[in-house]
Design a protein around this motif. Structure first.
Motif, PDB file in Angstrom:
ATOM      1  N   LEU A   1       6.199   4.276   7.117  1.00 21.35           N
ATOM      2  CA  LEU A   1       6.625   4.286   5.966  1.00 21.35           C
ATOM      3  C   LEU A   1       6.967   5.004   5.009  1.00 21.35           C
ATOM      4  CD1 LEU A   1       5.271   0.490   5.421  1.00 21.35           C
ATOM      5  CD2 LEU A   1       7.548   1.701   4.918  1.00 21.35           C
ATOM      6  N   ALA A   2       5.442   5.523   5.445  1.00 15.73           N
ATOM      7  CA  ALA A   2       4.575   7.110   4.624  1.00 15.73           C
ATOM      8  C   ALA A   2       6.298   7.552   4.914  1.00 15.73           C
ATOM      9  CB  ALA A   2       3.373   7.676   4.997  1.00 15.73           C
ATOM     10  N   ASP A   3       6.252   7.667   6.329  1.00 13.87           N
ATOM     11  CA  ASP A   3       7.049   8.919   6.998  1.00 13.87           C
ATOM     12  C   ASP A   3       9.058   9.151   5.386  1.00 13.87           C
ATOM     13  OD1 ASP A   3       6.335   9.291   9.981  1.00 13.87           O
ATOM     14  OD2 ASP A   3       6.885  11.223   8.877  1.00 13.87           O
ATOM     15  N   GLY A   4       9.219   6.989   6.026  1.00 18.19           N
ATOM     16  CA  GLY A   4      10.475   7.493   5.432  1.00 18.19           C
ATOM     17  C   GLY A   4      10.516   7.180   3.747  1.00 18.19           C
ATOM     18  N   TYR A   5       9.499   7.481   2.324  1.00 18.02           N
ATOM     19  CA  TYR A   5       9.300   7.534   1.330  1.00 18.02           C
ATOM     20  C   TYR A   5       9.049   9.100   1.882  1.00 18.02           C
ATOM     21  CZ  TYR A   5       7.482   3.011  -0.267  1.00 18.02           C
ATOM     22  OH  TYR A   5       7.479   1.879  -1.209  1.00 18.02           O
ATOM     23  N   GLY A   6       8.573  10.021   2.618  1.00 19.19           N
ATOM     24  CA  GLY A   6       8.660  11.638   2.555  1.00 19.19           C
ATOM     25  C   GLY A   6       7.105  11.574   2.118  1.00 19.19           C
ATOM     26  N   PHE A   7       5.975  11.414   2.067  1.00 23.07           N
ATOM     27  CA  PHE A   7       4.598  11.483   1.642  1.00 23.07           C
ATOM     28  C   PHE A   7       3.409  12.042   2.925  1.00 23.07           C
ATOM     29  CE2 PHE A   7       2.406   7.972   1.372  1.00 23.07           C
ATOM     30  CZ  PHE A   7       3.091   6.651   1.010  1.00 23.07           C
ATOM     31  N   SER A   8       4.618  12.238   4.012  1.00 21.38           N
ATOM     32  CA  SER A   8       3.437  11.594   5.637  1.00 21.38           C
ATOM     33  C   SER A   8       2.863  13.084   5.331  1.00 21.38           C
ATOM     34  CB  SER A   8       4.403  11.975   6.859  1.00 21.38           C
ATOM     35  OG  SER A   8       4.755  10.584   6.928  1.00 21.38           O
ATOM     36  N   ASP A   9       3.229  14.535   5.159  1.00 22.06           N
ATOM     37  CA  ASP A   9       1.898  15.641   5.228  1.00 22.06           C
ATOM     38  C   ASP A   9       0.823  15.309   3.878  1.00 22.06           C
ATOM     39  OD1 ASP A   9       3.979  17.091   3.005  1.00 22.06           O
ATOM     40  OD2 ASP A   9       3.545  15.398   2.607  1.00 22.06           O
ATOM     41  N   TRP A  10       1.038  14.166   2.843  1.00 23.53           N
ATOM     42  CA  TRP A  10      -0.006  13.653   2.093  1.00 23.53           C
ATOM     43  C   TRP A  10      -1.617  13.103   2.933  1.00 23.53           C
ATOM     44  CZ3 TRP A  10      -0.189  15.035  -2.805  1.00 23.53           C
ATOM     45  CH2 TRP A  10       0.794  16.182  -3.932  1.00 23.53           C
ATOM     46  N   LEU A  11      -0.594  12.589   4.030  1.00 21.34           N
ATOM     47  CA  LEU A  11      -2.311  11.195   4.631  1.00 21.34           C
ATOM     48  C   LEU A  11      -2.631  12.276   5.704  1.00 21.34           C
ATOM     49  CD1 LEU A  11       0.025   8.224   4.386  1.00 21.34           C
ATOM     50  CD2 LEU A  11      -1.139   9.215   2.568  1.00 21.34           C
TER      51      LEU A  11
ATOM     52  N   GLU B   1       0.659  -1.479  -0.074  1.00 21.23           N
ATOM     53  CA  GLU B   1      -0.198   0.075  -0.129  1.00 21.23           C
ATOM     54  C   GLU B   1       0.898   1.400   0.231  1.00 21.23           C
ATOM     55  OE1 GLU B   1      -0.661  -2.982   1.644  1.00 21.23           O
ATOM     56  OE2 GLU B   1      -2.898  -2.801   2.928  1.00 21.23           O
ATOM     57  N   ALA B   2       1.501   1.597   0.637  1.00 20.65           N
ATOM     58  CA  ALA B   2       2.269   2.230   0.802  1.00 20.65           C
ATOM     59  C   ALA B   2       2.996   2.859  -0.486  1.00 20.65           C
ATOM     60  CB  ALA B   2       3.815   2.320   1.788  1.00 20.65           C
ATOM     61  N   GLU B   3       3.848   2.041  -1.267  1.00 21.27           N
ATOM     62  CA  GLU B   3       3.942   1.710  -2.689  1.00 21.27           C
ATOM     63  C   GLU B   3       3.396   2.329  -3.760  1.00 21.27           C
ATOM     64  OE1 GLU B   3       6.850   1.562  -3.006  1.00 21.27           O
ATOM     65  OE2 GLU B   3       7.435   0.062  -5.468  1.00 21.27           O
ATOM     66  N   LEU B   4       2.425   2.252  -3.897  1.00 23.61           N
ATOM     67  CA  LEU B   4       0.967   2.351  -3.876  1.00 23.61           C
ATOM     68  C   LEU B   4       0.589   4.161  -3.582  1.00 23.61           C
ATOM     69  CD1 LEU B   4      -1.477  -0.817  -4.472  1.00 23.61           C
ATOM     70  CD2 LEU B   4       0.072  -0.005  -6.764  1.00 23.61           C
ATOM     71  N   LEU B   5       0.593   4.764  -2.438  1.00 24.38           N
ATOM     72  CA  LEU B   5       0.563   5.730  -2.718  1.00 24.38           C
ATOM     73  C   LEU B   5       1.212   6.819  -2.526  1.00 24.38           C
ATOM     74  CD1 LEU B   5      -0.733   4.843   1.394  1.00 24.38           C
ATOM     75  CD2 LEU B   5      -2.665   6.410  -0.413  1.00 24.38           C
ATOM     76  N   SER B   6       3.086   5.970  -2.986  1.00 23.06           N
ATOM     77  CA  SER B   6       3.618   6.795  -3.309  1.00 23.06           C
ATOM     78  C   SER B   6       3.615   6.770  -4.541  1.00 23.06           C
ATOM     79  CB  SER B   6       5.198   6.043  -2.746  1.00 23.06           C
ATOM     80  OG  SER B   6       6.766   7.005  -3.274  1.00 23.06           O
ATOM     81  N   ALA B   7       2.959   6.080  -5.749  1.00 23.90           N
ATOM     82  CA  ALA B   7       3.137   5.834  -6.673  1.00 23.90           C
ATOM     83  C   ALA B   7       1.395   7.288  -6.853  1.00 23.90           C
ATOM     84  CB  ALA B   7       2.808   4.964  -7.504  1.00 23.90           C
ATOM     85  N   ILE B   8       0.720   7.197  -6.060  1.00 23.62           N
ATOM     86  CA  ILE B   8      -0.051   8.141  -6.479  1.00 23.62           C
ATOM     87  C   ILE B   8       0.674   9.652  -6.151  1.00 23.62           C
ATOM     88  CG2 ILE B   8      -2.333   9.496  -6.109  1.00 23.62           C
ATOM     89  CD1 ILE B   8      -3.228   6.672  -5.081  1.00 23.62           C
ATOM     90  N   VAL B   9       0.984  10.112  -5.083  1.00 24.68           N
ATOM     91  CA  VAL B   9       2.058  10.970  -4.312  1.00 24.68           C
ATOM     92  C   VAL B   9       3.218  11.312  -5.731  1.00 24.68           C
ATOM     93  CG1 VAL B   9       3.051  12.514  -2.964  1.00 24.68           C
ATOM     94  CG2 VAL B   9       1.861  10.590  -2.069  1.00 24.68           C
ATOM     95  N   THR B  10       3.339  10.544  -6.156  1.00 30.37           N
ATOM     96  CA  THR B  10       4.310  11.312  -7.150  1.00 30.37           C
ATOM     97  C   THR B  10       3.918  11.490  -8.443  1.00 30.37           C
ATOM     98  OG1 THR B  10       5.836   9.280  -7.160  1.00 30.37           O
ATOM     99  CG2 THR B  10       6.279  10.298  -8.484  1.00 30.37           C
ATOM    100  N   PHE B  11       2.539  11.048  -9.139  1.00 32.92           N
ATOM    101  CA  PHE B  11       1.899  11.466 -10.114  1.00 32.92           C
ATOM    102  C   PHE B  11       0.989  12.993 -10.141  1.00 32.92           C
ATOM    103  CE2 PHE B  11      -1.132  11.390 -13.515  1.00 32.92           C
ATOM    104  CZ  PHE B  11      -2.379  12.068 -12.911  1.00 32.92           C
ATOM    105  N   PHE B  12       0.853  12.706  -8.423  1.00 37.56           N
ATOM    106  CA  PHE B  12      -0.234  14.873  -8.047  1.00 37.56           C
ATOM    107  C   PHE B  12       1.695  14.759  -7.966  1.00 37.56           C
ATOM    108  CE2 PHE B  12      -3.916  13.598  -7.365  1.00 37.56           C
ATOM    109  CZ  PHE B  12      -4.431  12.537  -6.528  1.00 37.56           C
ATOM    110  N   THR B  13       2.835  15.157  -7.815  1.00 35.74           N
ATOM    111  CA  THR B  13       3.322  15.709  -7.469  1.00 35.74           C
ATOM    112  C   THR B  13       3.967  16.902  -8.968  1.00 35.74           C
ATOM    113  OG1 THR B  13       4.280  15.101  -5.795  1.00 35.74           O
ATOM    114  CG2 THR B  13       6.376  16.127  -6.509  1.00 35.74           C
TER     115      THR B  13
END
Ligand SMILES: Nc1ccc(Br)nc1
Length: 447
Positions: A274-284, A162-174
């Motif tokens: 995990l989101a902290d690790g990817y760096g997208f916690s502020d999206w969640l 799930e973390a990987e999928l969320l990272s892909a979504i955040v990457t897309f938005f960015t």
């Protein structure tokens, strides 16, 4: 044969004839209700969007798959009362088979995984972009088709997927210029609801149907929700427990409710770490009210929303560990998301982030006399082989028309073949940016 303006008649052994005296009213030039055409400007925007879908999928090492828009109806027959199955675009084909235009892509993905079976080495990271359909009474005037981007990870039971999928979504938005102040992603886990239902001894068989009803909590009056839950033998005290659980806004509150041993709490905590690790916690945001409306989700569920709350959910997804067994196969852990092509465009318009996508032409090539058409074709081929986008004017046209044409195309250069110049091996070139004109050789054109 869609003859316009003539009635097509066939008589034995005389082939097709048209009777031009019978005027046929113009066929409807609009696409079927609820569907869209994509003329060039709209298609450029769609291609731009899909290019970003594809580029993000590639960055995450996902492989593209595809399957028919037409599927056996049985793939989508579920008993949980979902809107998506109530609006199935289904029919009986000429072979008497029950078929349907797919309303989503996940069942087709599950079918493909089952088809490939043991030949697949897990985990699978697959993505698809496909048109999905629903038959909705046009009273609500909503569309009947949209394109969805799906990314799915099959074979990973941990929330790392799930973390990987969320990272892909955040990457897309960015990539599109959307930030965490524009969009948030609500995260929850259906195990919360499962734990609450267990406390009221609600049978597991009702779980999916309860989730589908609870997903409508913000769209229907509470009394309607209570009636629908009561129809599933969910007693009113359980309804209070469910609704109270859905208002939880922090993992601490959740832990207070479910206890320190809760699987849902552990999974959510790990996902946020995990989101902290990817760096997208502020999206969640943890938000227990997120349930999603598909029957087959079993764990994590999430949806992206616009923080101004003007638009519908932008995308959504979750874990569906038991989907394959509903098709008679062995269960394999799975999670994925669907990202539609409509709300995202509304968001880009709202945030003034729409791209400017012109039809790009480098060179317009024109033979000024008929006997120079073949040399003009050679010049066009030469330029195209070098990677230049060339619009070769296919008819003899006056220069006035050609200048207008180059303006319409926003072309960079106009290359003219005139007899005098061609006889001495040159071409007349007009730089449409600097307005300079010059006589050059073919090789000069590419320097
Ligand atoms: N499932 C589905 C299909 C088509 C549209 Br438009 N919206 C949702």
């Amino acid at each position: 044969r869609g003859m316009v303006g003539g009635r097509v008649t066939t008589t034995a052994n005389e082939g097709i004839q048209t009777d031009s005296t019978t005027l046929t009213s113009l066929v409807s030039v609009d696409p079927p209700r609820g569907t869209r055409d994509f003329p060039p400007e709209d298609m450029r925007l769609r291609s731009w969007l899909f290019q970003h879908f594809r580029e993000v999928s590639r960055l995450f090492a996902f492989e593209e798959i595809d399957f028919p828009v037409l599927e056996s109806e049985e793939l989508f027959v579920r008993k949980a009362g979902e809107e998506i199955t109530q609006q199935l675009y289904n029919f009986e084909d000429k072979g008497g088979r029950r078929v349907a235009l797919r309303p989503e892509l996940t069942p087709s993905l599950a079918r493909l995984v089952l088809q490939k079976g043991k030949s697949l080495s897990l985990p699978l990271k697959w993505f698809a972009i496909g048109q999905c359909w629903r038959y909705e009474r046009m009273t609500r005037g909503r569309r009947r088709e949209h394109y969805q981007w799906n990314m799915d990870i099959i074979g990973i039971s941990g929330v790392e997927a799930e973390a990987e999928l969320l990272s892909a979504i955040v990457t897309f938005f960015t990539r599109l210029g959307i930030t965490a102040s524009d969009v948030g992603i609500k995260i929850s886990n259906r195990k919360v609801l499962q734990a609450v239902l267990a406390r009221y001894s609600i049978p597991d068989e009702s779980f999916a149907a309860v989730c589908v009803i609870v997903d409508k909590i913000e769209k229907l009056p509470r009394s309607e929700i209570e009636n629908e839950l009561a129809a599933l033998q969910v007693p009113s005290d359980a309804i209070d427990g469910i609704l109270q659980a859905l208002t939880l806004k922090s993992l601490d509150d959740l832990e207070d409710l479910l206890g320190a041993e809760s699987g849902a709490v552990a999974e959510l905590k790990q996902l946020f770490a995990l989101a902290d690790g990817y760096g997208f916690s502020d999206w969640l945001n943890f938000d227990a009210s997120v349930v999603r409306g598909l029957a087959y989700y079993t764990g994590t569920v999430f949806e992206a929303f616009d923080r101004e709350r003007k638009l519908r959910a932008i995308c959504g997804g979750g874990r569906y560990d038991q989907l394959l067994s509903t098709y008679g196969g062995a269960d394999t852990p799975a999670c994925g998301f669907g990202f539609g092509d409509a709300v995202i465009i509304e968001l880009l318009k709202e945030r003034n982030l729409m791209p400017e996508l012109g039809h790009v032409v480098d060179d317009v090539v024109l033979a000024l006399e008929d006997h120079l058409k073949a040399p003009a074709a050679m010049v066009a081929a030469h330029l195209r082989n070098a990677g230049r986008v060339v619009d070769l004017v296919l008819e003899t046209k006056r220069l006035k028309w050609v200048f207008k044409h180059t303006e319409r195309l926003h072309a960079k250069r106009l290359v003219l073949l005139g007899a005098t110049e061609w006889n001495r091996g040159t071409l007349r070139v007009k730089d449409l940016i600097t307005r300079e004109e010059s006589d050059v050789t073919l090789d000069d054109l590419l320097t």
